[in-house]
Structure formats: structure tokens, C-alpha cells
Write an enzyme that holds these catalytic residues in place. Structure first.
Site, PDB file in Angstrom:
ATOM      1  N   ASP A   7     -41.138  29.532  11.915  1.00 33.65           N
ATOM      2  CA  ASP A   7     -42.572  29.780  11.717  1.00 33.65           C
ATOM      3  C   ASP A   7     -42.872  30.736  10.574  1.00 33.65           C
ATOM      4  O   ASP A   7     -43.859  31.479  10.600  1.00 33.65           O
ATOM      5  CB  ASP A   7     -43.227  30.306  13.014  1.00 33.65           C
ATOM      6  CG  ASP A   7     -43.042  29.337  14.154  1.00 33.65           C
ATOM      7  OD1 ASP A   7     -43.032  28.122  13.903  1.00 33.65           O
ATOM      8  OD2 ASP A   7     -42.898  29.793  15.310  1.00 33.65           O
ATOM      9  N   LYS A  15     -42.855  27.580   6.311  1.00 36.40           N
ATOM     10  CA  LYS A  15     -42.083  26.586   5.532  1.00 36.40           C
ATOM     11  C   LYS A  15     -42.945  25.386   5.153  1.00 36.40           C
ATOM     12  O   LYS A  15     -42.843  24.859   4.054  1.00 36.40           O
ATOM     13  CB  LYS A  15     -40.862  26.100   6.346  1.00 36.40           C
ATOM     14  CG  LYS A  15     -39.892  27.190   6.716  1.00 36.40           C
ATOM     15  CD  LYS A  15     -38.788  26.684   7.619  1.00 36.40           C
ATOM     16  CE  LYS A  15     -39.261  26.303   9.002  1.00 36.40           C
ATOM     17  NZ  LYS A  15     -39.746  27.411   9.833  1.00 36.40           N
ATOM     18  N   GLY A  45     -42.886  22.841  14.197  1.00 32.80           N
ATOM     19  CA  GLY A  45     -44.334  22.726  14.057  1.00 32.80           C
ATOM     20  C   GLY A  45     -44.702  23.327  12.721  1.00 32.80           C
ATOM     21  O   GLY A  45     -44.624  24.539  12.539  1.00 32.80           O
ATOM     22  N   HIS A  46     -44.998  22.474  11.751  1.00 35.37           N
ATOM     23  CA  HIS A  46     -45.294  22.940  10.401  1.00 35.37           C
ATOM     24  C   HIS A  46     -46.769  22.707  10.095  1.00 35.37           C
ATOM     25  O   HIS A  46     -47.237  21.578  10.108  1.00 35.37           O
ATOM     26  CB  HIS A  46     -44.401  22.223   9.381  1.00 35.37           C
ATOM     27  CG  HIS A  46     -42.948  22.516   9.566  1.00 35.37           C
ATOM     28  ND1 HIS A  46     -41.955  21.959   8.802  1.00 35.37           N
ATOM     29  CD2 HIS A  46     -42.307  23.346  10.439  1.00 35.37           C
ATOM     30  CE1 HIS A  46     -40.778  22.434   9.205  1.00 35.37           C
ATOM     31  NE2 HIS A  46     -40.980  23.262  10.200  1.00 35.37           N
ATOM     32  N   GLN A  54     -37.075  25.260  11.897  1.00 33.67           N
ATOM     33  CA  GLN A  54     -36.538  26.458  12.560  1.00 33.67           C
ATOM     34  C   GLN A  54     -36.178  27.512  11.502  1.00 33.67           C
ATOM     35  O   GLN A  54     -36.809  27.559  10.468  1.00 33.67           O
ATOM     36  CB  GLN A  54     -35.332  26.120  13.459  1.00 33.67           C
ATOM     37  CG  GLN A  54     -35.712  25.313  14.709  1.00 33.67           C
ATOM     38  CD  GLN A  54     -35.913  23.831  14.457  1.00 33.67           C
ATOM     39  OE1 GLN A  54     -35.049  23.168  13.915  1.00 33.67           O
ATOM     40  NE2 GLN A  54     -37.048  23.292  14.861  1.00 33.67           N
TER      41      GLN A  54
HETATM   42  P1  GDP Z   1     -43.465  26.845   9.725  1.00 29.06           P
HETATM   43  O1  GDP Z   1     -43.005  26.357  11.036  1.00 29.06           O
HETATM   44  O2  GDP Z   1     -42.449  27.692   9.036  1.00 29.06           O
HETATM   45  O3  GDP Z   1     -43.973  25.752   8.831  1.00 29.06           O
HETATM   46  O4  GDP Z   1     -44.710  27.809  10.011  1.00 29.06           O
HETATM   47  P2  GDP Z   1     -45.924  27.495  11.023  1.00 29.06           P
HETATM   48  O5  GDP Z   1     -46.795  26.473  10.406  1.00 29.06           O
HETATM   49  O6  GDP Z   1     -45.417  27.243  12.392  1.00 29.06           O
HETATM   50  O7  GDP Z   1     -46.605  28.914  11.089  1.00 29.06           O
HETATM   51  C1  GDP Z   1     -47.105  29.547   9.946  1.00 29.06           C
HETATM   52  C2  GDP Z   1     -48.634  29.753  10.126  1.00 29.06           C
HETATM   53  O8  GDP Z   1     -49.120  30.651   9.166  1.00 29.06           O
HETATM   54  C3  GDP Z   1     -49.434  28.465   9.925  1.00 29.06           C
HETATM   55  O9  GDP Z   1     -50.557  28.495  10.761  1.00 29.06           O
HETATM   56  C4  GDP Z   1     -49.851  28.542   8.456  1.00 29.06           C
HETATM   57  O10 GDP Z   1     -51.044  27.835   8.185  1.00 29.06           O
HETATM   58  C5  GDP Z   1     -50.062  30.015   8.296  1.00 29.06           C
HETATM   59  N1  GDP Z   1     -49.774  30.568   6.973  1.00 29.06           N
HETATM   60  C6  GDP Z   1     -48.813  30.219   6.085  1.00 29.06           C
HETATM   61  N2  GDP Z   1     -48.827  31.065   5.028  1.00 29.06           N
HETATM   62  C7  GDP Z   1     -49.794  31.962   5.278  1.00 29.06           C
HETATM   63  C8  GDP Z   1     -50.263  33.124   4.584  1.00 29.06           C
HETATM   64  O11 GDP Z   1     -49.771  33.508   3.517  1.00 29.06           O
HETATM   65  N3  GDP Z   1     -51.289  33.818   5.171  1.00 29.06           N
HETATM   66  C9  GDP Z   1     -51.846  33.442   6.353  1.00 29.06           C
HETATM   67  N4  GDP Z   1     -52.830  34.177   6.847  1.00 29.06           N
HETATM   68  N5  GDP Z   1     -51.421  32.363   7.030  1.00 29.06           N
HETATM   69  C10 GDP Z   1     -50.405  31.647   6.507  1.00 29.06           C
HETATM   70  P1  IMO Z   2     -40.399  25.655  13.060  1.00 33.75           P
HETATM   71  O1  IMO Z   2     -39.765  24.560  12.250  1.00 33.75           O
HETATM   72  C1  IMO Z   2     -39.853  28.798  16.009  1.00 33.75           C
HETATM   73  C2  IMO Z   2     -37.014  28.009  19.240  1.00 33.75           C
HETATM   74  C3  IMO Z   2     -37.547  27.813  20.648  1.00 33.75           C
HETATM   75  C4  IMO Z   2     -36.394  28.384  21.451  1.00 33.75           C
HETATM   76  C5  IMO Z   2     -35.179  27.913  20.660  1.00 33.75           C
HETATM   77  C6  IMO Z   2     -34.540  26.644  21.187  1.00 33.75           C
HETATM   78  O2  IMO Z   2     -41.818  25.435  13.365  1.00 33.75           O
HETATM   79  O3  IMO Z   2     -40.117  26.986  12.443  1.00 33.75           O
HETATM   80  P2  IMO Z   2     -35.181  24.085  21.078  1.00 33.75           P
HETATM   81  O4  IMO Z   2     -36.371  23.351  21.611  1.00 33.75           O
HETATM   82  O5  IMO Z   2     -34.981  23.934  19.616  1.00 33.75           O
HETATM   83  O6  IMO Z   2     -33.925  23.800  21.857  1.00 33.75           O
HETATM   84  O7  IMO Z   2     -35.509  25.642  21.359  1.00 33.75           O
HETATM   85  O8  IMO Z   2     -35.632  27.713  19.337  1.00 33.75           O
HETATM   86  N1  IMO Z   2     -37.606  27.108  18.229  1.00 33.75           N
HETATM   87  C7  IMO Z   2     -38.466  27.511  17.290  1.00 33.75           C
HETATM   88  N2  IMO Z   2     -39.035  28.716  17.075  1.00 33.75           N
HETATM   89  N3  IMO Z   2     -40.107  27.777  15.169  1.00 33.75           N
HETATM   90  C8  IMO Z   2     -39.527  26.570  15.365  1.00 33.75           C
HETATM   91  O9  IMO Z   2     -39.649  25.566  14.477  1.00 33.75           O
HETATM   92  C9  IMO Z   2     -38.697  26.380  16.477  1.00 33.75           C
HETATM   93  N4  IMO Z   2     -38.000  25.336  16.970  1.00 33.75           N
HETATM   94  C10 IMO Z   2     -37.322  25.791  18.038  1.00 33.75           C
HETATM   95  O10 IMO Z   2     -38.736  28.529  20.859  1.00 33.75           O
HETATM   96  O11 IMO Z   2     -36.419  29.774  21.418  1.00 33.75           O
HETATM   97 MG    MG Z   3     -43.609  26.382  13.048  1.00 29.60          MG
END
Ligand code: GDP
Ligand code: IMO
Ligand code: MG
Length: 428
Positions: free
Chosen positions: A13, A16, A40-41, A223
Site C-alpha cells: 500500500d 504502487k 488493491g491498487h 504487496q
Molecule cells: P498500492 O497498493 O501500493 O497501489 O497502494 P494503495 O492504492 O493500496 O494505497 C495508496 C493510497 O494512497 C491510495 O488510496 C492512493 O490513491 C493514495 N495515494 C497515492 N499517492 C498519494 C499521495 O502522494 N498523497 C495522498 N494523499 N494519497 C496518495
Molecule cells: P498491495 O499490492 C498490504 C497482507 C495481508 C496479510 C498478509 C498475507 O495493495 O500493496 P495474503 O492474503 O496475501 O495471504 O495475506 O499480507 N497483504 C497486503 N498488505 N497490501 C497488499 O497488497 C497486501 N496483500 C496482502 O494483510 O497481512
Molecule cells: Mg494496496
């Protein structure tokens, strides 16, 4: 650089999806190499906000190929739902290609993931219950079902039946739970198979040919480094290889073809699920970061645990991945704090260690050593469009990250939108 992996340097999270989407403008192919729909991106394009789980974050560009590599575990049902979700929002998925060698997540994987978590009780991992671990387990055990199997329906059915029966025995005898309906699954998955066949190809050939033709390939990690099955906080991690080493095995390119690794780093640290977290803030500061950064899981909606930035982790991520650049995200979320802390080492039995330990017992005995830095205000960072305009204290914070990790910060993100991204050096 003709090939670059964008990967998480922390516990996932990091942003990416946003960074991959931003860089994808320059790329020809965007390729996922591991994980599944546990990811979850979030990607914001214009006024629209999209949540992707399986489909690469390059999908919003019509002229790019989006590839799901062999290292990914694919839930056909989740895939079809995601395709439908995107199509309904006007996003074409015609340029999607999926590896014929990718393994399939089936209902018994999900059921067993849930049952295993329940059985672990207080020692649960906190998985996303998407069936990730059980699917990779079958792959290693050599009983998995791959997407190429969908082209031979009779054999597919036979294999699937055999597996359902085996898993039902486990569900019944080990967990004393209700078995899954064999006929329903067979019918359902043959139908899903027919619907996704058109996307299935040998993606290794496609990616290698593209590299030979001089095309630009972006690999998108899911991840993060500390969730890697070998180098993460075992056993509180996922079952794949999010690190850069996962790219060759997860896509079928040679390791020598990968030219760079961009580590995405959130300006602070978050974690979803259980497991150790040395810089976790279990106080109001942690709550404030969660509120300001809206730190709730994209896939499960769970509140993310929040804490200060961990320099020990960044150094570890830099070494493991051979990071060539960093992208710092969510710098805006830290605005408004008077003082910020960065962990520069761990204190263990009166000594300072700077390498991330393998044993969780050792890690549990470590306490973070902090350095305090001055913060910046919301007004100072709002609307900034170039690195030079950033508040002086934000620049100092970034400089400290560079010193601790030994890697240049080439991208800075101060909001979820494409326009809220600053690039200091062309990296693709
Ligand atoms: P990922 O799994 O690495 O793709 O990240 P996620 O999408 O799960 O979580 C990142 C969250 O932060 C998302 O809701 C993005 O829209 C948001 N985000 C990404 N870059 C920024 C930033 O520079 N500032 C803020 N406020 N939000 C951001
Ligand atoms: P993105 O790509 C954050 C965590 C789960 C749990 C562990 C194992 O959005 O960054 P799993 O279902 O993979 O066997 O769970 O890994 N986890 C993540 N945490 N971002 C993710 O993906 C994750 N995908 C799995 O919360 O701790
Ligand atoms: Mg994510």
C-alpha cells in the site's frame, strides 16, 4: 531504461498503483509478476478513482499492453468481475494478456484460507482470505491447475474434480466443516474458463520479443518487500516474491534483462494484518496519520496500522531489490506535524543494529532509535508542482531518506492524482 520494476519497499500500500499508472505513459507494456487479487491498487485518472486487484495499472492507456505474468495467481471469477467493472466505467480491457502458465485460484483455496485463519486463532496472519497461500501451496505441491489447462476441458474437469474431492476431505476431516459443491464448481469454472480463454497466451514470448524490439516494459509489484515469503516478517507475510528477484521467475525474462528497480516508499509506514511493526504508533499520532492519510485497506477495508518511517527497513529493501530509485508518496499526509521521526537503527541488548533481523523474537526485542526532524505545514505543500518549490523541511526529510537508504529519490508524490507527482530524473 528499457525495463523497470516498480515495487513496494515496505508492507504494501505504498502507492504502487499510482506510480505505475504515472510511469506507464512512457511504457509499452505493464506487467504484474506475483500476488493475486489480494492486491488493491488505487489509481486516480481525471475525476475517476479506480480500484484494481489483478489487472495491471497500465490499463488506462489504450495503446499499452497489460500483462498478467505466470507468477500471478489468478482467480477467474475475480478477474471477470474486474474486467466488467472496468468496461462499465468505459475502460477497455482489449489489451489484456494473461500467462498460460499462471495458476488458478479456486473456491477451495478461498475456503481453506478462511478455515486456516480461523484455526490459527490469536496467531492468525490476517490474510486477505483471497486464497493466495493455499493456491501457491498447491503450485509448489504440484497439484495446481494452470490457465493453459482450460484449453483441454475434459482434462481440466478431471483435475478439478480430483482436487475438489481432496480438498473436501480436508474441509470435512480436519476442519469438520461443510464440503463444497463439486458439480456447481465444475459448471461455474468451465464457464469462466470459456470467457477468459481469449486473453490467455504465452506472455513470456510476448515480453521477451517486446524487449528485443526495444520496447519499454514496466513491471508492477504487488504487496511489498517486507511481505516477501523469504525476506519478509515470516510467517506474517504473503506467499509470493514481491522483491525484484520475483520479476524474472514471475514473467519468464532473464534476470539480466531487468535494468532498474524503483522502490515506492510511503513517507511513513503502514501495515494491514498481523505481525511485528517496530515503529508502530499506538497513540493519537498514529490515529491522526490514519485519518489524514485515509489509511484503510483497498481490498478488505481494514484500518491500516500506522507508524513512523523506518530507515532500517529502507536500507534492507534497497539491498534486497538493488533499488536504483525511490518514489516517496503521501508527503502531503505528513503536513501539519510539528516534529517528525525517522527510525535510524534498532537498539538490541544495548547495541545499535542497522540490519533487519530474521527472527521475530529478535525483532520483538528491538526498540527503534529515532531521529527528530522539523515538519512542514499544509499551506506550504499545497499546490506545489516542482521539487524546488517543496518546503525546505520536506526537502530535508527527503534528503535524510536518501542518506539512510543510499538511493536517490527521483519521484515525489503529494496527492493521489497524476498531476500531483514530481519527477526529478527520467527513469524509464
Ligand atoms: P498500492 O497498493 O501500493 O497501489 O497502494 P494503495 O492504492 O493500496 O494505497 C495508496 C493510497 O494512497 C491510495 O488510496 C492512493 O490513491 C493514495 N495515494 C497515492 N499517492 C498519494 C499521495 O502522494 N498523497 C495522498 N494523499 N494519497 C496518495
Ligand atoms: P498491495 O499490492 C498490504 C497482507 C495481508 C496479510 C498478509 C498475507 O495493495 O500493496 P495474503 O492474503 O496475501 O495471504 O495475506 O499480507 N497483504 C497486503 N498488505 N497490501 C497488499 O497488497 C497486501 N496483500 C496482502 O494483510 O497481512
Ligand atoms: Mg494496496
Amino acid at each position: 531504461m528499457s525495463t523497470l520494476v516498480v515495487l513496494g519497499a515496505q508492507w504494501g500500500d505504498e502507492g504502487k498503483g499510482k506510480i505505475t499508472d504515472y510511469l506507464a505513459e512512457e511504457a509499452d507494456l505493464v506487467v504484474r509478476y506475483q500476488g493475486g487479487d489480494n492486491a488493491g491498487h488505487t489509481v486516480e485518472v481525471g475525476d475517476n478513482k479506480y480500484k484494481l486487484h489483478l489487472i495491471p495499472s497500465g490499463i488506462f492507456y489504450k495503446d499499452k499492453l497489460s500483462i498478467i505474468g505466470n507468477g500471478v495467481v489468478v482467480n477467474p471469477k475475480a478477474l471477470l468481475e474486474e474486467i466488467k467493472y472496468l468496461n462499465e466505467l468505459g475502460v477497455s480491457t482489449d489489451n489484456l494478456r494473461i500467462s498460460d502458465r499462471a495458476h488458478m485460484i479456486l473456491p477451495y483455496h478461498i475456503r481453506i484460507d478462511q478455515l486456516e485463519e480461523k484455526k490459527r486463532g490469536k496467531d492468525k496472519i490476517g490474510t486477505t482470505t483471497k486464497g493466495i497461500g493455499p493456491c501457491y501451496k498447491d503450485k509448489v505441491e504440484r497439484i495446481g491447475i494452470r490457465l493453459c489447462d482450460l484449453f483441454y476441458e475434459e482434462e481440466f474437469e478431471e483435475r478439478l474434480r480430483r482436487n475438489i474431492r481432496l480438498k473436501n476431505e480436508i474441509i470435512q476431516k480436519v476442519y469438520q466443516e461443510e464440503v463444497l459443491n463439486e458439480e456447481e464448481i465444475i459448471k461455474e469454472y468451465i464457464s469462466y474458463g470459456r470467457q477468459i480463454k481469449k486473453y490467455i497466451v504465452d506472455t513470456s514470448v510476448l515480453i521477451n520479443e517486446s524487449i528485443e524490439q526495444g520496447k519499454k516494459v514496466l513491471f508492477e509489484g504487488a504487496q511489498g518487500t517486507l511481505l516477501d515469503i523469504d525476506f519478509g516478517t515470516y510467517p506474517y507475510l504473503t506467499s509470493s516474491h514481491p522483491i525484484s528477484g520475483g520479476v524474472p521467475v514471475g514473467t519468464g525474462i532473464s534476470p539480466f534483462q531487468l535494468k532498474g528497480a524503483l522502490g515506492v516508499v510511503k513517507a511513513y509506514t503502514t501495515r494491514v494484518g498481523e505481525g511485528p511493526f517496530p515503529t508502530e504508533l499506538l497513540d493519537e499520532t498514529g490515529d491522526l496519520i490514519r485519518e489524514k492519510g485515509f489509511e484503510f485497506g483497498t481490498t478488505t477495508g481494514r484500518p491500516r496500522r500506522c507508524g513512523w518511517l523506518d530507515g532500517v527497513m529502507l536500507k534492507y529493501a534497497s539491498r534486497l531489490n538493488g533499488l536504483t530509485s525511490l518514489a516517496i508518496t503521501k508527503l502531503d499526509t505528513l503536513a501539519g506535524f510539528d516534529k517528525l521521526k525517522i527510525c535510524t537503527g534498532y537498539e538490541l541488548n544495548g547495541e545499535i543494529i542497522r540490519d533487519f533481523p530474521a527472527s521475530l523474537t529478535t525483532l520483538g526485542k528491538c526498540s527503534p532509535v529515532y531521529e527528530e526532524l522539523d515538519g512542514w505545514s499544509e499551506e506550504e505543500i499545497l499546490g506545489v508542482t516542482s521539487f524546488d518549490q517543496l518546503p525546505e523541511n520536506a526537502k530535508k526529510y527527503i534528503q535524510r531518506i536518501e542518506e539512510l537508504s543510499g538511493v536517490n529519490v527521483d519521484i515525489v508524490s503529494i496527492g493521489p492524482k497524476r498531476s500531483e507527482t514530481m519527477i526529478r530524473r527520467d527513469i524509464l
